[in-house]
Write an enzyme that holds these catalytic residues in place. Structure first.
Site, short mmCIF file in Angstrom:
data_model
loop_
_atom_site.label_atom_id
_atom_site.label_comp_id
_atom_site.label_asym_id
_atom_site.label_seq_id
_atom_site.Cartn_x
_atom_site.Cartn_y
_atom_site.Cartn_z
N LEU A 44 15.37 -38.77 -12.45
CA LEU A 44 15.24 -39.40 -11.14
C LEU A 44 15.09 -38.29 -10.11
CD1 LEU A 44 18.09 -42.04 -11.52
CD2 LEU A 44 15.62 -42.51 -11.47
N SER A 45 14.71 -38.66 -8.88
CA SER A 45 14.50 -37.60 -7.89
C SER A 45 15.78 -36.79 -7.69
CB SER A 45 13.99 -38.16 -6.56
OG SER A 45 14.92 -39.06 -6.01
N GLU A 46 16.96 -37.44 -7.81
CA GLU A 46 18.21 -36.70 -7.69
C GLU A 46 19.27 -37.25 -8.65
OE1 GLU A 46 18.48 -34.12 -5.67
OE2 GLU A 46 16.83 -34.47 -4.27
N THR A 47 20.08 -36.34 -9.18
CA THR A 47 21.31 -36.70 -9.87
C THR A 47 22.45 -36.02 -9.13
OG1 THR A 47 20.22 -36.95 -12.01
CG2 THR A 47 22.59 -36.54 -12.05
#
Length: 288
Positions: A44-47
């Site tokens: 995902l774009s961020e974790t």
């Protein structure tokens, strides 16, 4: 290794809209390289990784935690939507008893508080400065061709380039604009630009909800071609549009395919409150 993990859609009240972030709760220290491996796996774009600051801390009762953010490619210094997602997990799933949470991050202490209509993030407000067109001409032409640009600004704190498109365009133009991110790394490889913001002045609402401004955000330099809804970009946009519109309270829409809404309030202390909803769509256990 077994880690509680969640996915929450941020800056939306409805599942499968807004910006998804994975959120990992760390009971114990995690090997440094595992953060990046997990972020790459989540893709995902961020974790986000929430960690206890003291061994006696408790995710349901403590009010202060460490927080780090990773894209599939690298660690980043600030991520609004994954902070909102982290707060949503602690408030709504872990049932944290506090009304305000403090996160210790690479961008200093960030606060998230529960509000009637969502969660409010207290973020830094980043000033923007006029940017010479010729310095970034190749980047602009590569990204958006001959699209008319009305204003160009740069945020040195975040290394974000802000392009305000001509007021002659409307929301649907920005939504449908084809942006070429594939070649941006070749055109801009000096490290000066790490994110590209396209923005447009809002339109009177009429029958629909009105917004003060629209935006889209692209960050191929950190492995994110287009980010669906971006808190950190709005820490820059809030500064720009507050000056342009003479307003301290604004309502913004990021018109990616998933779309997301943000409420903005400039604070007297020179920071910005960014408000949004969040929907937790997945919870489980990461095993390795």
């Amino acid at each position: 290794m077994k880690l509680p993990i969640f996915i929450a859609d941020a800056f939306t009240a409805r599942a499968f809209r807004g910006n998804p972030a994975a959120v990992c709760l760390l009971e114990n220290e995690l090997d440094e390289d595992m953060h990046q491996k997990i972020a790459r796996e989540m893709n995902l774009s961020e974790t986000a990784f929430i960690r206890k600051l003291h061994p006696t801390d408790n995710f349901a009762q403590s009010s202060c935690f460490g927080l780090r953010w990773f894209t599939p490619a690298s660690e980043v210094p600030l991520c609004g939507h994954a902070t909102l997602a982290s707060a949503a997990v602690l408030f709504h799933k872990i049932k944290n008893m506090n009304s305000t949470l403090t996160f210790v991050t690479l961008s200093g202490e960030l606060r998230a508080r529960q509000a009637e209509d969502g969660i409010v993030l207290d973020l830094p407000l980043y000033p923007v400065y006029p940017q010479d067109f010729h310095e970034v001409e190749d980047l602009i032409k590569t990204a958006i061709g001959n699209t008319l640009v009305q204003d160009i600004c740069y945020s040195p704190d975040t290394r974000k380039l802000l392009l305000r498109l001509s007021d002659t365009y409307n929301r649907s133009f920005l939504e449908n604009l084809k942006v070429n991110t594939e070649n941006l790394l070749q055109v801009e490889n000096t490290g000066k630009v790490k994110g590209l913001i396209l923005t447009l002045k809002g339109e009177p609402g009429g029958q629909s909800q009105s917004f003060d401004f629209y935006s889209r955000y692209f960050a191929p330099w950190v492995g994110v071609a287009e980010d669906p809804v971006t808190g950190s970009a709005h820490a820059v946009l809030s500064s720009y549009w507050s000056q342009q519109l003479g307003k301290k309270e604004m309502h913004a829409f990021q018109c990616s395919q998933r779309g997301g809404e943000l409420g903005i309030s400039l604070r007297p202390d020179g920071r910005v409150d960014i408000r949004g909803g969040a929907a937790v769509v997945l919870e489980g256990t990461l095993t390795a």
